[in-house]
Design a protein around this motif. Structure first.
Motif, PDB file in Angstrom:
ATOM      1  N   VAL A 178       0.835  -1.213   0.000  1.00 54.17           N
ATOM      2  CA  VAL A 178       0.000   0.000   0.000  1.00 54.17           C
ATOM      3  C   VAL A 178       0.866   1.259   0.000  1.00 54.17           C
ATOM      4  CG1 VAL A 178      -2.013  -1.115   1.036  1.00 54.17           C
ATOM      5  CG2 VAL A 178      -0.318  -0.032   2.531  1.00 54.17           C
ATOM      6  N   GLN A 179       2.023   1.200   0.610  1.00 57.80           N
ATOM      7  CA  GLN A 179       2.932   2.346   0.578  1.00 57.80           C
ATOM      8  C   GLN A 179       3.466   2.580  -0.833  1.00 57.80           C
ATOM      9  OE1 GLN A 179       5.647   1.011   3.649  1.00 57.80           O
ATOM     10  NE2 GLN A 179       4.648   2.236   5.241  1.00 57.80           N
TER      11      GLN A 179
ATOM     12  N   LYS B 245       0.719   4.184  -2.941  1.00 56.22           N
ATOM     13  CA  LYS B 245       0.582   5.614  -2.653  1.00 56.22           C
ATOM     14  C   LYS B 245       1.738   6.414  -3.254  1.00 56.22           C
ATOM     15  CE  LYS B 245      -3.206   5.870  -0.137  1.00 56.22           C
ATOM     16  NZ  LYS B 245      -4.356   6.734  -0.463  1.00 56.22           N
TER      17      LYS B 245
ATOM     18  N   HIS C 239      -4.059   3.620   5.166  1.00 54.87           N
ATOM     19  CA  HIS C 239      -3.866   3.849   3.731  1.00 54.87           C
ATOM     20  C   HIS C 239      -5.088   3.437   2.899  1.00 54.87           C
ATOM     21  CE1 HIS C 239       0.447   4.808   3.979  1.00 54.87           C
ATOM     22  NE2 HIS C 239       0.535   3.839   4.891  1.00 54.87           N
ATOM     23  N   CYS C 240      -6.055   2.764   3.523  1.00 50.42           N
ATOM     24  CA  CYS C 240      -7.187   2.211   2.778  1.00 50.42           C
ATOM     25  C   CYS C 240      -8.380   3.164   2.775  1.00 50.42           C
ATOM     26  CB  CYS C 240      -7.620   0.876   3.390  1.00 50.42           C
ATOM     27  SG  CYS C 240      -6.351  -0.409   3.302  1.00 50.42           S
TER      28      CYS C 240
ATOM     29  N   THR D 130     -10.556   4.008   8.623  1.00 53.31           N
ATOM     30  CA  THR D 130     -11.048   3.818   7.261  1.00 53.31           C
ATOM     31  C   THR D 130     -12.518   3.423   7.293  1.00 53.31           C
ATOM     32  OG1 THR D 130     -10.583   2.733   5.142  1.00 53.31           O
ATOM     33  CG2 THR D 130     -10.450   1.363   7.100  1.00 53.31           C
TER      34      THR D 130
END
Length: 260
Positions: free
Chosen positions: A101-102, A105, A142-143, A173
């Motif tokens: 996920v990093q 992004k 991050h979601c 989230t």
């Protein structure tokens, strides 16, 4: 003959990404997600995280794709395609998921991430039995949505009640809580967003048949509706409707994809 000129980045289609495992039966995972994307008018690209040995009723083994190969698959796709939404399925560990996920992004800071936190296959294979939940907490930040079922949300934070887990997650989230495993009000889904604003979505199309991979279908349908820029409530309701069409498509364990 004159050679065609291609731009480095492709912008004509509406692209969407799935990061998931390969299921030879195509009921779940990458190929199921791609079918769902296509039914929503989107062009799906994919990153493979695992190769499984399974069919619609039996799961034998899972071979994980190494972290570097997953990251390289992601980066080369973003070099060419404009991707605004990604659906994520099984990944070997929360640590690898956090790095994924990093990287997403870093490739597109505004990308929307729909995470289906698969802890166990429909045939009973455990993917994440003992994991570092402190890392998973970072993943949630991050979601844009996670899509657990009732068994999964209870298992994510076993020391918390469902209500405590919902409150904890919605501070980070949105949740689409699937109702297929509920003991009461079976099939009723719940959406939690904006600090526990709750939306109940009852079964829509009547009686349904069980299907292998139905959880994958719902999360990829939700991601598709987000990619098609539907408002949150409409995106959730349409994902529910599409999934119930899939469940009702026939009486076998392998559903058919179409948008009516």
């Amino acid at each position: 003959m004159e050679k065609r000129k291609y731009s480095k980045r492709m912008k004509r289609k509406n692209y969407i990404l799935t990061i998931a495992g390969f299921d030879p039966s195509s009921g779940a995972g990458l190929t199921s997600d791609i079918k769902t994307f296509e039914a929503h008018g989107l062009y799906g690209v994919s990153v493979c995280t695992a190769v499984t040995v399974q069919n619609d009723v039996d799961f034998k083994e899972c071979t994980w794709i190494d972290r570097e190969t997953i990251i390289n698959q992601i980066r080369i796709l973003f070099e060419r395609f404009d991707i605004s939404v990604v659906k994520i399925g099984i990944i070997q560990s929360w640590e690898v998921l956090l790095e994924v996920v990093q990287v997403l992004k870093s490739c597109n800071p505004t990308i929307k991430i729909v995470l289906d936190p698969i802890l166990k296959s429909s045939t009973g294979f455990d993917f994440h039995s003992k994991e570092n939940l402190k890392v998973f907490e970072k993943v949630l930040l991050h979601c844009d949505f996670i899509t657990p079922n009732y068994d999964e949300i209870k298992a994510l934070f076993p020391k918390k009640t469902i209500e405590e887990t919902v409150e904890f997650i919605t501070e980070r989230t949105n949740i689409y809580l699937k109702g297929g495993h509920r003991e009461e009000k079976r099939g009723w889904d719940e959406i939690y967003h904006s600090k526990i604003v709750q939306l109940n979505i009852p079964p829509i199309t009547g009686s349904v048949f069980e299907k292998h991979g139905s959880g994958c279908v719902l999360s990829s349908a939700l991601a598709s509706n987000i990619a098609n820029q539907l408002p949150l409530e409409d995106a959730c309701k349409n994902a529910k409707y599409y999934t119930e069409q899939f469940l009702n498509s026939n009486d076998s364990l392998l559903g058919e994809h179409s948008y009516k």
